[in-house]
Motif scaffolding. Structure first.
Motif, PDB file in Angstrom:
ATOM      1  N   ARG A 142       0.828  -1.201   0.000  1.00 22.43           N
ATOM      2  CA  ARG A 142       0.000   0.000   0.000  1.00 22.43           C
ATOM      3  C   ARG A 142       0.868   1.260   0.000  1.00 22.43           C
ATOM      4  O   ARG A 142       0.580   2.223  -0.721  1.00 22.43           O
ATOM      5  N   SER A 202       2.501   1.654  -3.397  1.00 22.20           N
ATOM      6  CA  SER A 202       1.514   2.112  -4.375  1.00 22.20           C
ATOM      7  C   SER A 202       1.293   3.629  -4.258  1.00 22.20           C
ATOM      8  O   SER A 202       1.267   4.358  -5.256  1.00 22.20           O
ATOM      9  N   TYR A 203       1.203   4.110  -3.004  1.00 19.86           N
ATOM     10  CA  TYR A 203       1.015   5.550  -2.778  1.00 19.86           C
ATOM     11  C   TYR A 203       2.185   6.341  -3.346  1.00 19.86           C
ATOM     12  O   TYR A 203       2.011   7.328  -4.066  1.00 19.86           O
ATOM     13  N   ASN A 233       4.412   5.441  -5.602  1.00 13.99           N
ATOM     14  CA  ASN A 233       4.495   5.347  -7.068  1.00 13.99           C
ATOM     15  C   ASN A 233       3.474   6.268  -7.752  1.00 13.99           C
ATOM     16  O   ASN A 233       3.753   6.844  -8.803  1.00 13.99           O
ATOM     17  N   ASP A 234       2.304   6.419  -7.122  1.00 19.17           N
ATOM     18  CA  ASP A 234       1.311   7.353  -7.669  1.00 19.17           C
ATOM     19  C   ASP A 234       1.810   8.799  -7.564  1.00 19.17           C
ATOM     20  O   ASP A 234       1.594   9.617  -8.451  1.00 19.17           O
ATOM     21  N   LYS A 235       2.485   9.113  -6.442  1.00 21.71           N
ATOM     22  CA  LYS A 235       2.961  10.480  -6.201  1.00 21.71           C
ATOM     23  C   LYS A 235       4.068  10.884  -7.166  1.00 21.71           C
ATOM     24  O   LYS A 235       4.148  12.017  -7.611  1.00 21.71           O
ATOM     25  N   ARG A 236       4.978   9.930  -7.431  1.00 18.19           N
ATOM     26  CA  ARG A 236       6.102  10.170  -8.361  1.00 18.19           C
ATOM     27  C   ARG A 236       6.885  11.449  -8.009  1.00 18.19           C
ATOM     28  O   ARG A 236       7.070  12.346  -8.838  1.00 18.19           O
ATOM     29  N   ASP A 267      11.329   1.845 -14.310  1.00 15.37           N
ATOM     30  CA  ASP A 267      10.326   1.291 -15.235  1.00 15.37           C
ATOM     31  C   ASP A 267      11.027   0.839 -16.518  1.00 15.37           C
ATOM     32  O   ASP A 267      11.661   1.654 -17.193  1.00 15.37           O
ATOM     33  N   THR A 290       6.861  17.320  -5.302  1.00 17.72           N
ATOM     34  CA  THR A 290       6.108  16.757  -6.431  1.00 17.72           C
ATOM     35  C   THR A 290       6.616  17.345  -7.752  1.00 17.72           C
ATOM     36  O   THR A 290       7.390  18.300  -7.763  1.00 17.72           O
TER      37      THR A 290
END
Lengths: 412, 412
Positions: A197, A200-201, A203-206, A357, A394
C-alpha cells in the motif's frame, strides 16, 4: 510456547515458503555457514516437500576465510574459481531459487590488511557480476536470512554469557521474522500487503526529489522520472512472488546518479568486508561523494569508495520508520540485514534495475541515461534517526511531508 | 602422552606433508564433511605454511545426502552440476592438490531404493570421469584419509557409549596413520621405503600369473606383460611424491581383464553406495563374473556388476599381509580405506593406468589391448584371510610362494 527446535523448523518453512517461495521442479541453492547444518537440513526437507527437484548447498566457514586472509599470498586475492561463478550464473538463468543464511562475526577481519579484503571483494564482484545481476534484476527468486552465531551474538550482547547471548539473538531473529506469529506465513502475507500500500502511494505520487533533514544530515536526492518504489514481496521472471530479505521493513527506489547534493551522517555502524565503519559523513555534489570522514574504519571506507566510479554514487534510497519492530529493540545488530530494516538508509553503488520502469530490459548505457548508477558494489548504510524529517517535492514543485520525527507522515 | 588436539594437528600435518605433499604455490582442494570443520581449518593452516596459494573446501553432509535420496524426484539422480565436474577437472589439470576426508556411516542408505543409489553413482561417475582419470593417472597429487564420525564409530564399537566409540575409532585412526610415532613424517618415510622394496622385488620377478587358494577361494589371475606393481608413495606429473591413501599397507598391480578364472569369496563387508554387501562369492570365467551370490546386499552387488561391461571384471590386484597394523586390531571397519589395508583385495572396474608400463600415455583402445580393464567404477573388495596362500608363476613356468597363511613369503 514453542521450543527452539520448533521455531527453527518454522524459520526453515519461512525460508522455503515465503523467502524463496520454492516452486515445483526447482533447483534450490542454499548458501550457509557449516555451523548451520541443522537448519540447512530442515530447509532441504521443506524444499523437497514444496516440490524441489534438487537442493544444493554452498557451504562456507568464516574461520577459513580469516585463515586465508592472514596466511595466503596476495595473488590468491586476485583469483576466483570462474567455474563456480559460471555455475551460479547458469543456475540463476535456469530458474533456480537461492536461499542464503548469513551471520558474520562483525569483527572477523579487524586485524586483516584492508588491501587484501578490498582486493578480494573486487575480484569476487567482477567474477560474480553475471550471477548477481540475475538476482538484482529479480529474474531468479532469492532470499537472504540471518543465522545466529556465538561471535555475532556476543557482539550485540557483550554482557551476556555466550549461551544467553546466542539465545537472545535467535529470539530477536524469530521475532523480527514473525516466526512467533500464530501463522508466520499468513503474517507475512499481511505485512507484504501493508508494504504494498505504501509502495503504491509513493508510485502514484512520483516525487521528483526527496529532502532529508536531521542532526548531521542535510541532503537533497533527485529521483529519476521513471523511478519505481518497491517493498516486501517481489516477482521473479516467471511471476512467482518471493521475499529477497527476511526480515524486511523498507520501501525503496533508486536516486538519480547525478542528483544527490549535501551531507549525510551515518547513524549505525556499517559492517563491510569483515570490519566496522562507524560515525561516518559523506558530502555529495551532483551525485558524487566529494568528501568523507569516519570516526572508525576510515581506510576501509576509502577503499569502498575507490572500488570504481559508481561506488562514490548512490544506487538505492530506502525508507524505514524509526518505530519498527527491529528498531524498537534499540539494539545495534552490526549486520546490515537487520540494521537496514531498523533505519532509513542509502546504498552506495549499483542500482536495482527493478527500481526503474523498464530497467531490467535496458543495457547499461540506457540504464545510465535514465539516471541509474552502476558499480561492482552495492553497500547499504544506515542514516535514519528519531529526529529525521523527509519531504517529497512533487513534479509541480509542491513540498509534502513524507517522514516526521523518523516516522511515516503519509496519509496511508 | 599427546592430547586429542595435538594428535589432530599431527594428523593435519600428515595430510599436508605426507598425503598430498603440498608444494609452493599450489591450490589445495579439501573435501570433507561439515562436521570436520576443526580438522579442515588445521589443514588450511598447515597448507598455507607449506606454501599453498589457496585452500578451497568442497564440503559435504551425509544427512543431506540421505534426505535427497529419500525425498528428491528420480530425475534428480540423472543430473550432475557439470560446472563443478569441469571445475574439478581444470584444477586437477592445473596442478592442484586434493585432500579428501571421509568417514561414511556404513548404514546411511540402508532404507534407500538401490535403484536411486546406483543411478546417482553412475551419473556422478560419468560426470567426474575426466577429473577422476587425472587422479587415477597420478597427474595430480591426492590423498584419501579417514574422519571419525559418531555413526561410523558406533558401527565398529556397538557396545561402547557414543563418546567412547568415537574416542576408540580416532585412536585406531591415529595408530594406523602413525600419528602416534615420535616423528610421524619420518615414520612414513621408513614405511614407504619398506613398501618400495617389496614393489621392486615383484617388478623384477614379473610373474605372469598369481594363484590364490583359501577357504572358499580358488582363483588364477593372469597379469599383463607390462604390469607394474606400486605401493606407498607415488609421484605426480611434476615428480612430487604423494601418498594417495593414509593409511596404506598394500602393494598392487592390475590383472589381465580376460585372465581371471575360478571362485573368490569376500572376507569382509563391502560398503558400497551407503549399503553393506556381505559374504559374497564371485565366479570368474576368462576375466568376467559369470555367477555371484551374497549373504546380504545381493541387489546392490547386482547393480554394481551391471553398471557397465567393465564392472564385471577386475581392475586391481592388491596384496596386504594378514599380520598388519590394521588387521591386527581384529576390527571390521566397514570402511574400504581401512578394511582394504587389513586384507588382500581386488577391485572391480577401472584399472589404474599407472599399473601398466606406459599406461598413462595410452588411449583406451591401446590400454585394453595390453590387458587393462576400463569401467565407470572402481570398487575394492576384501578377500584376504589367515589361511590364504598365493603363488606366483614366473614367465618360464616356475611356481613360487608369494603368500603363506596370509602373510608375505618373499625373500625380502
Amino acid at each position: 510456547m514453542s521450543t527452539f527446535a520448533q521455531k527453527l523448523e518454522k524459520y526453515a518453512t519461512l525460508a522455503v515458503r515465503v523467502g524463496a517461495n520454492v516452486q515445483q521442479g526447482q533447483t534450490v541453492v542454499v548458501t550457509a555457514p557449516v555451523a548451520a547444518a541443522e537448519l540447512v537440513r530442515l530447509v532441504a526437507v521443506k524444499a523437497y516437500e514444496a516440490g524441489a527437484k534438487n537442493v544444493m548447498v554452498e557451504w562456507n566457514d568464516e574461520e577459513l576465510t580469516r585463515i586465508k586472509y592472514k596466511m595466503a599470498p596476495m595473488e590468491a586475492f586476485h583469483e576466483f574459481p570462474m567455474w563456480k561463478a559460471q555455475g551460479l550464473q547458469e543456475l540463476a538463468e535456469n530458474d533456480a531459487a537461492f536461499i542464503q543464511f548469513y551471520g558474520p562475526n562483525p569483527d572477523l577481519l579487524k586485524d586483516v590488511d584492508p588491501e587484501r579484503v578490498s582486493t578480494a571483494n573486487k575480484t569476487s564482484s567482477i567474477a560474480l557480476k553475471g550471477y548477481r545481476s540475475q538476482l538484482m534484476a529479480h529474474r531468479a527468486s532469492w532470499t537472504l536470512m540471518a543465522y545466529a552465531t556465538p561471535e555475532w551474538a556476543s557482539k550485540i550482547f557483550p554482557d551476556f554469557s555466550p549461551e544467553a547471548a546466542l539465545d537472545a539473538l535467535w529470539e530477536r531473529i524469530f521475532e523480527a521474522t514473525r516466526v512467533n506469529a500464530d501463522d508466520p506465513v499468513e503474517a507475512w502475507k499481511e505485512h507484504n500487503a501493508r508494504l504494498a500500500r505504501t509502495v503504491s502511494y509513493l508510485n502514484d505520487k512520483r516525487y521528483k526529489q526527496l529532502v532529508y533533514e536531521a542532526s548531521g544530515t542535510s541532503l537533497t536526492v533527485d529521483l529519476p522520472e521513471k523511478h519505481l518504489w518497491l517493498g516486501g514481496a517481489k516477482e521473479n521472471a516467471k511471476d512467482a512472488p518471493f521475499n529477497p530479505n527476511l526480515p524486511t521493513e523498507e520501501v525503496f527506489t533508486m536516486p538519480r546518479h547525478d542528483g544527490v547534493n549535501g551531507v549525510v551522517r551515518s547513524t549505525k555502524p556499517l559492517n563491510y568486508g569483515g570490519q566496522l565503519i562507524e560515525g561516518f559523513c559523506l558530502t555529495f555534489k551532483d551525485g558524487k561523494v566529494v568528501d568523507f570522514s569516519a570516526d572508525k574504519g576510515y581506510e576501509m571506507l576509502k577503499r569502498l569508495l575507490d572500488t570504481d566510479e559508481g561506488a562514490r554514487k548512490l544506487g538505492e534510497v530506502a525508507l524505514v520508520p524509526h518505530e519498527s519492530p527491529i528498531s524498537n529493540t534499540n539494539l545495534i545488530f552490526y549486520n546490515t540485514l537487520f540494521d537496514e530494516n531498523a533505519s532509513s538508509h542509502f546504498a552506495l553503488g549499483q542500482a536495482y534495475p527493478v527500481n526503474l520502469d523498464g530497467g531490467t530490459e535496458m543495457k547499461e548505457e540506457e540504464f545510465s541515461r535514465h539516471g541509474a548508477n552502476s558499480s561492482l558494489v552495492h553497500v547499504d548504510f544506515m542514516i535514519g534517526s528519531a529526529d529525521m524529517n523527509i519531504d517529497g517535492i512533487t513534479q509541480d514543485g509542491v513540498r509534502e511531508p513524507v517522514f516526521r520525527s523518523g516516522n511515516w507522515a503519509l496519509p496511508v
